[in-house]
Scaffold this motif. Structure first.
Motif, mmCIF file in Angstrom:
data_model
loop_
_atom_site.group_PDB
_atom_site.id
_atom_site.type_symbol
_atom_site.label_atom_id
_atom_site.label_comp_id
_atom_site.label_asym_id
_atom_site.label_seq_id
_atom_site.Cartn_x
_atom_site.Cartn_y
_atom_site.Cartn_z
ATOM 1 N N HIS A 1 -2.796 -8.131 -12.996
ATOM 2 C CA HIS A 1 -2.209 -8.503 -11.706
ATOM 3 C C HIS A 1 -2.059 -7.288 -10.791
ATOM 4 C CE1 HIS A 1 0.339 -10.420 -8.721
ATOM 5 N NE2 HIS A 1 1.210 -9.438 -8.888
ATOM 6 N N LEU A 2 -1.484 -6.209 -11.320
ATOM 7 C CA LEU A 2 -1.272 -5.023 -10.492
ATOM 8 C C LEU A 2 -2.588 -4.342 -10.131
ATOM 9 C CD1 LEU A 2 2.000 -3.652 -12.085
ATOM 10 C CD2 LEU A 2 1.714 -4.691 -9.824
ATOM 11 N N SER A 3 -3.552 -4.371 -11.040
ATOM 12 C CA SER A 3 -4.866 -3.796 -10.729
ATOM 13 C C SER A 3 -5.537 -4.560 -9.589
ATOM 14 C CB SER A 3 -5.768 -3.814 -11.964
ATOM 15 O OG SER A 3 -5.289 -2.927 -12.930
ATOM 16 N N VAL A 4 -5.460 -5.876 -9.619
ATOM 17 C CA VAL A 4 -6.038 -6.696 -8.550
ATOM 18 C C VAL A 4 -5.303 -6.440 -7.240
ATOM 19 C CG1 VAL A 4 -6.314 -9.068 -7.722
ATOM 20 C CG2 VAL A 4 -6.967 -8.489 -10.057
ATOM 21 N N LEU A 5 -3.975 -6.453 -7.282
ATOM 22 C CA LEU A 5 -3.180 -6.255 -6.074
ATOM 23 C C LEU A 5 -3.452 -4.898 -5.431
ATOM 24 C CD1 LEU A 5 -0.945 -7.222 -4.145
ATOM 25 C CD2 LEU A 5 0.709 -6.222 -5.732
ATOM 26 N N PHE A 6 -3.334 -3.836 -6.217
ATOM 27 C CA PHE A 6 -3.548 -2.506 -5.656
ATOM 28 C C PHE A 6 -5.016 -2.280 -5.279
ATOM 29 C CE2 PHE A 6 0.682 -1.766 -7.170
ATOM 30 C CZ PHE A 6 1.185 -0.825 -6.298
ATOM 31 N N GLY A 7 -5.939 -2.874 -6.031
ATOM 32 C CA GLY A 7 -7.352 -2.771 -5.679
ATOM 33 C C GLY A 7 -7.650 -3.449 -4.355
ATOM 34 N N ALA A 8 -7.085 -4.638 -4.149
ATOM 35 C CA ALA A 8 -7.300 -5.376 -2.900
ATOM 36 C C ALA A 8 -6.748 -4.607 -1.707
ATOM 37 C CB ALA A 8 -6.648 -6.757 -2.981
ATOM 38 N N LEU A 9 -5.704 -3.830 -1.940
ATOM 39 C CA LEU A 9 -5.089 -3.041 -0.873
ATOM 40 C C LEU A 9 -5.710 -1.652 -0.742
ATOM 41 C CD1 LEU A 9 -1.412 -4.001 -1.655
ATOM 42 C CD2 LEU A 9 -2.751 -4.760 0.312
ATOM 43 N N ARG A 10 -6.778 -1.430 -1.505
ATOM 44 C CA ARG A 10 -7.445 -0.127 -1.538
ATOM 45 C C ARG A 10 -6.439 0.993 -1.842
ATOM 46 N NH1 ARG A 10 -11.224 -2.979 0.064
ATOM 47 N NH2 ARG A 10 -12.764 -3.061 1.620
ATOM 48 N N SER A 11 -5.544 0.695 -2.778
ATOM 49 C CA SER A 11 -4.487 1.635 -3.151
ATOM 50 C C SER A 11 -4.426 1.825 -4.663
ATOM 51 C CB SER A 11 -3.129 1.117 -2.650
ATOM 52 O OG SER A 11 -3.110 1.002 -1.263
ATOM 53 N N GLY B 1 0.801 -1.210 0.000
ATOM 54 C CA GLY B 1 0.000 0.000 0.000
ATOM 55 C C GLY B 1 0.838 1.267 0.000
ATOM 56 N N LYS B 2 2.122 1.154 0.341
ATOM 57 C CA LYS B 2 3.014 2.309 0.335
ATOM 58 C C LYS B 2 3.769 2.431 -0.991
ATOM 59 C CE LYS B 2 3.693 2.545 5.282
ATOM 60 N NZ LYS B 2 4.651 2.522 6.375
ATOM 61 N N PHE B 3 3.661 1.444 -1.844
ATOM 62 C CA PHE B 3 4.365 1.460 -3.118
ATOM 63 C C PHE B 3 3.626 2.339 -4.114
ATOM 64 C CE2 PHE B 3 6.406 -1.800 -1.048
ATOM 65 C CZ PHE B 3 7.226 -2.602 -1.810
ATOM 66 N N MET B 4 4.369 2.938 -5.022
ATOM 67 C CA MET B 4 3.796 3.657 -6.160
ATOM 68 C C MET B 4 4.370 2.986 -7.409
ATOM 69 S SD MET B 4 4.266 7.553 -4.835
ATOM 70 C CE MET B 4 3.721 8.268 -6.355
ATOM 71 N N VAL B 5 3.510 2.627 -8.335
ATOM 72 C CA VAL B 5 3.975 1.951 -9.542
ATOM 73 C C VAL B 5 3.469 2.685 -10.770
ATOM 74 C CG1 VAL B 5 3.852 -0.174 -10.909
ATOM 75 C CG2 VAL B 5 4.091 -0.310 -8.426
#
Length: 174
Positions: free
Chosen positions: A78-88, A24-28
């Protein structure tokens, strides 16, 4: 993200105390190389191809085209799912042009005209609104209120600059 997590776990001095899976602290910012929408193949037609048609078909390279498209889609998904799951989701920006045509989609045309066209395409892409993949349809949809890709890149740059300044000041205190 995996490399950064590994560096944190191994105690790389560039990273302050962080949880290696605190994505959640990462920016991609994920930048694609572009896709040509005309390079679509039907299963019905492909079922009749011989081995050579999988390599070269009507001036295209079907196997390469399919792997490139699949790779781009899987990274985004993959990144959309990951960041979405983290509300980020706001910390992930995908920039991909999927309307390449003619020589703009060719990797071996480095003429001045084509380079100028690619710059034009890049500027046009930056003026478009931020979009994200809809996980149910697989299509990109614009995200209201998030501005253009150019504005989002500028926002990321400001955040990264502020973080760098914060880290430099922390090093000077210690």
């Amino acid at each position: 993200m995996s490399q950064v997590s590994q560096d944190i776990i191994l105690g790389d001095g560039q990273f302050f105390m962080q949880n290696p899976v605190d994505y959640g602290k990462f920016m991609v910012v994920s930048i694609g190389c572009g896709l040509n929408p005309k390079e679509k193949y039907s299963a019905k037609d492909a079922a009749k191809w011989g081995i050579l048609n999988w390599i070269v078909k009507d001036g295209t390279a079907p196997t390469v085209d399919m792997f490139n498209a699949a790779s781009a889609d899987m990274v985004d998904l993959h990144l959309s799912v990951l960041f979405g799951a983290l509300r980020s989701s706001h910390r992930y920006l995908r920039i991909q042009y999927d309307q390449l045509s003619g020589s703009a989609g060719s990797i071996d045309d480095c003429s001045k005209e084509n380079m100028d066209r690619l710059v034009e395409i890049g500027n046009e892409l930056l003026r478009k609104n931020v979009s994200r993949v809809d996980l149910e349809t697989g299509r990109n949809v614009e995200m209201p209120g998030e501005g253009t890709k150019s504005e989002q890149l500028a926002k990321f740059a400001r955040q990264l600059s502020a973080e760098r300044s914060r880290r430099k000041s922390m090093l000077q205190i210690n």
